[in-house]
Design a protein around this motif. Structure first.
Motif, PDB file in Angstrom:
ATOM      1  N   GLU A 123       0.813  -1.215   0.000  1.00 40.13           N
ATOM      2  CA  GLU A 123       0.000   0.000   0.000  1.00 40.13           C
ATOM      3  C   GLU A 123       0.853   1.275   0.000  1.00 40.13           C
ATOM      4  O   GLU A 123       0.376   2.364   0.313  1.00 40.13           O
ATOM      5  CB  GLU A 123      -0.986  -0.051   1.177  1.00 40.13           C
ATOM      6  N   HIS A 137      -2.778   2.569   8.982  1.00 36.36           N
ATOM      7  CA  HIS A 137      -3.772   1.707   8.333  1.00 36.36           C
ATOM      8  C   HIS A 137      -3.916   0.392   9.090  1.00 36.36           C
ATOM      9  O   HIS A 137      -2.921  -0.252   9.405  1.00 36.36           O
ATOM     10  CB  HIS A 137      -3.331   1.438   6.890  1.00 36.36           C
ATOM     11  N   HIS A 139      -6.720  -3.267   9.722  1.00 33.80           N
ATOM     12  CA  HIS A 139      -7.866  -4.068   9.272  1.00 33.80           C
ATOM     13  C   HIS A 139      -8.734  -4.367  10.486  1.00 33.80           C
ATOM     14  O   HIS A 139      -9.154  -5.504  10.696  1.00 33.80           O
ATOM     15  CB  HIS A 139      -7.391  -5.373   8.633  1.00 33.80           C
ATOM     16  N   HIS A 198     -12.105  -4.093   3.518  1.00 27.50           N
ATOM     17  CA  HIS A 198     -10.647  -4.032   3.595  1.00 27.50           C
ATOM     18  C   HIS A 198     -10.152  -3.461   4.927  1.00 27.50           C
ATOM     19  O   HIS A 198      -9.509  -4.161   5.690  1.00 27.50           O
ATOM     20  CB  HIS A 198     -10.107  -3.226   2.402  1.00 27.50           C
TER      21      HIS A 198
END
Ligand SMILES: [Zn+2]
Length: 702
Positions: A123, A137, A139, A198
């Motif tokens: 990413e 980031h 999940h 996601h």
């Protein structure tokens, strides 16, 4: 879930890395805070970045993106685990229409600004295109519980408020990076962006704010879910469920059978066996017997990132029969159905894309068995644990999602893109080339010199090793030495009494519960007693026979049901003695009991060949300890021998060295080397005797 950011700890962290830019040290610090919370990320999931201005060797200022290395676990990340990339160049990639995976990976390598063996996170472009200094980031499962529903985006808006935008699922890479950056540029008030199926990205100008935004939004999602499902029964037990009687042996039989059914030949022709992690928390047990167990198992992962660890679906066993033959039939059927379904999925996806690929192995990584719990498979124990952690969280999250509405998984097509994405596959370790990778070995008498030497060689060959010794403190000492030497080794300590069959049988079941089964059995426990027949007390003889002869018999007998359930052959390697061929006076109890053990091993070779189990014997002589771990046998008989020959300990070793043809000292590792040789199927050999004695003519096997 609270912010664990601490001003004091952050400063300590910065001081700990005096040569690293402050911004990067803080980046590593808050990344660890995220990594430490399983509600945010699990094992290498999630990624973080920071943008820093630095001068190069010519004194020119450069804009550098430090982004997490792919596959690095956030929990203990350090500044070196971030890859430094040329930010100015990366931003230019946004003008491209598309970017092939291979090309993206090459560009990342070309535009590194520091030397690093790591690949940057997949990413990385998304981190580059967002203008914020810090991007975090995760999940987080609570966010995914909300997105993975028919009304997903609405639920996110309701739960997280106006500071958050929701984007539809897009594969990681250039398209997702562009979509996120554009979304932010059109709505500069945003503090976070959620991608359906996601995860969530938060961003800010400082490390603390970006991290706390993550905590804040995930907390909001959690509170929203808790409120929605409050008072609702999450799951109800199936009416027809019968709890498996004798759950402990049920677990052992199931796991042995399942491990055998999932073992398969790799493209190199070698048999790949799994290590299994078993879990039976209350949540998992309830899920296993719930009315939606089947749906939970069939409905796919929370985020495609997990598919390489757990596969998309879970194999479900709704009832486990009681008898071993029926268990075999049932499990083989479940595995066969799973494999067929995987082949179908693979063929459909390949056909839809119009190009061919090499299919990955089609075997399940997670099983749920009604009334028993969850079983996770990996080529190493670490892999099995990672899969178990992810699956456990997934099941709990899906239960919540179903209580709120209906869990809506991502499509097979998106799953396939991720599962077969080369950049994702790179995160997985390959099945190692070590001779005994995936095999589980049991060594009795492991607290002595020979046991230690055998364990050492088996670990070096990649096997998982279970140490057993009636003398627990000696076994613990061996265990701690080995753990020091093989930091990634799989070593278990399961002491049992070889003289008692029940004790041996329970130990073998315990090994199965902890690791999945057993492939290599090394009966090595032995005791000695020095006395002429005239002086040999019958009780003393019984004791020696109980350990040396019956101990070998009990250990072999206890392993047979496991070999039968697994159906993948196996090895029994009995540590016999030079004395079997060449006995010594005043050593009758030892020599005769070892001869009995040798003979019963030959019988085992005759009887177990039809199961593909090979039985071989090793006949060592005069193996002394190497200082770290002494030989129990020599502790016992050494003083007597020294006295009768008028030698000290070194003199005694010298005496034994000089009496063999090669004039060499026999070491425990020499015995270990032969164990590895037999266990690695290099020759079609069973019923053989292998001397490890430096060459003693009267002991030549015949
Ligand atoms: Zn992600």
């Amino acid at each position: 879930m609270e912010s664990t950011y601490s001003e004091v700890e952050a400063e300590k962290f910065v001081k700990h890395y005096p040569d690293v830019a402050r911004a990067l040290a803080l980046r590593a610090y808050t990344s660890r805070l995220i990594g430490a919370d399983p509600n945010l990320v699990l094992h290498g999931g999630g990624n973080t970045s920071v943008k820093v201005r630095q001068r190069n060797i010519l004194g020119e200022e450069q804009e550098v993106l430090f982004v997490k290395g792919s596959g690095v676990d956030l929990v203990d990340i350090g500044p070196d685990d971030f890859v430094a990339l040329d930010l100015v160049f990366l931003k230019k990639l946004r003008t491209l229409e598309s970017l092939e995976d291979e090309e993206m990976a090459s560009q990342m390598q070309i535009h590194k600004l520091h030397i690093s063996p790591l690949n940057p996170s997949v990413e990385a472009l998304l981190h580059a295109f967002l203008p914020h200094r810090y991007v975090d980031h995760t999940h987080a499962d609570s966010v995914l519980v909300l997105t993975n529903q028919t009304e997903g985006p609405n639920l996110i808006h309701k739960a997280l408020g106006p500071g958050v935008a929701v984007l539809p699922y897009t594969m990681s890479g250039l398209p997702l990076a562009k979509a996120v950056a554009t979304q932010y540029e059109n709505h500069r008030e945003l503090e976070a962006i959620v991608i359906v199926n996601h995860g969530i990205f938060t961003f800010a100008e400082d490390a603390e704010t970006s991290y706390e935004r993550m905590i804040n939004f995930v907390n909001r999602a959690r509170a929203f879910i808790a409120h929605k499902i409050e008072g609702k029964p999450h799951i109800t037990p199936r009416a027809d469920i019968q709890f498996v009687q004798e759950a402990e042996s049920g677990v052992a039989r199931f796991v042995q059978t399942m491990r055998g059914a999932c073992a398969h030949r790799g493209s190199d022709g070698r048999l790949r066996r799994f290590i299994v992690e078993f879990r039976n928390t209350q949540d998992l047990l309830e899920a296993s017997v719930s009315n939606i167990a089947q749906t939970l198992c069939a409905s796919g992962v929370l985020t495609p990132d997990h598919v390489i660890r757990t596969k998309n679906k879970i194999a479900y066993v709704d009832t486990l029969p009681k008898n071993n033959t029926d268990i075999l039939k049932r499990i083989n059927q479940v595995v066969e159905d799973f494999v067929k379904d995987y082949h179908r999925y693979f063929r459909e996806q390949v056909r839809a894309r119009g190009f061919d690929l090499q299919e990955l192995d089609p075997y399940p990584r997670i099983f749920i068995v009604a009334g028993l719990g969850m079983f996770a498979l990996g080529f190493s124990r670490k892999e099995a644990k990672v899969a178990a952690d992810i699956a456990e969280k997934t099941i709990c999250a899906k239960i919540k999602a179903n209580a709120m509405g209906q869990y809506l998984p991502i499509t097979d097509s998106h799953i396939f893109d991720m599962e077969y994405w080369p950049l994702q596959q790179k995160k997985l370790g390959q099945f190692s080339s070590l001779l005994l990778q995936g095999q589980i070995a049991l060594i009795t008498g492991a607290g002595g010199a020979i046991g230690y030497g055998i364990a050492d060689r088996l670990l070096a060959a990649g096997a998982a090793v279970v140490l057993s010794d009636i003398d627990e403190s000696r076994a613990e000492k061996v265990c701690s030495f080995l753990k020091e030497r093989y930091r990634n080794g799989e070593i278990e300590l399961i002491p049992f009494d070889v003289t008692d069959y029940q004790s041996a049988a329970s130990a073998v079941d315990e090994i199965s519960r902890r690791l999945g089964g057993v492939d290599i059995i090394v009966p090595n426990a032995g005791i000695a007693h020095v006395a002429k027949i005239e002086d040999l007390e019958p009780d003393k003889l019984d004791q020696v026979i109980a350990v040396n002869f019956k101990g070998t018999f009990n250990t072999i007998k206890a392993a047979i049901p496991v070999f039968k359930q697994q159906g993948t052959g196996g090895h029994i390697i009995v540590i016999s003695s030079k004395n079997v061929f060449d006995p010594g006076a005043a050593f009758g109890a030892y020599s005769a009991s070892k001869a009995g053990s040798h003979q019963i091993s030959k019988i085992a070779a005759l009887e177990l060949a039809e199961l593909g189990v090979r039985v071989n014997m090793i006949n060592p002589d005069a193996v002394f300890g190497d200082g770290e771990i002494s030989s129990k046998l020599w502790d016992l008989v050494g003083p007597d021998r020294m006295k009768s020959r008028g030698l000290d300990f070194e003199g005694l070793k010298e005496y034994y060295r000089n009496r063999n043809l090669l004039q060499t000292q026999v070491l425990a590792e020499h015995v270990g080397n032969v164990v590895v040789f037999f266990a690695s199927d290099q020759t079609p050999t069973t019923g053989a005797s292998f001397p490890v004695d430096g060459g003693i003519a009267p002991a030549f096997p015949r």
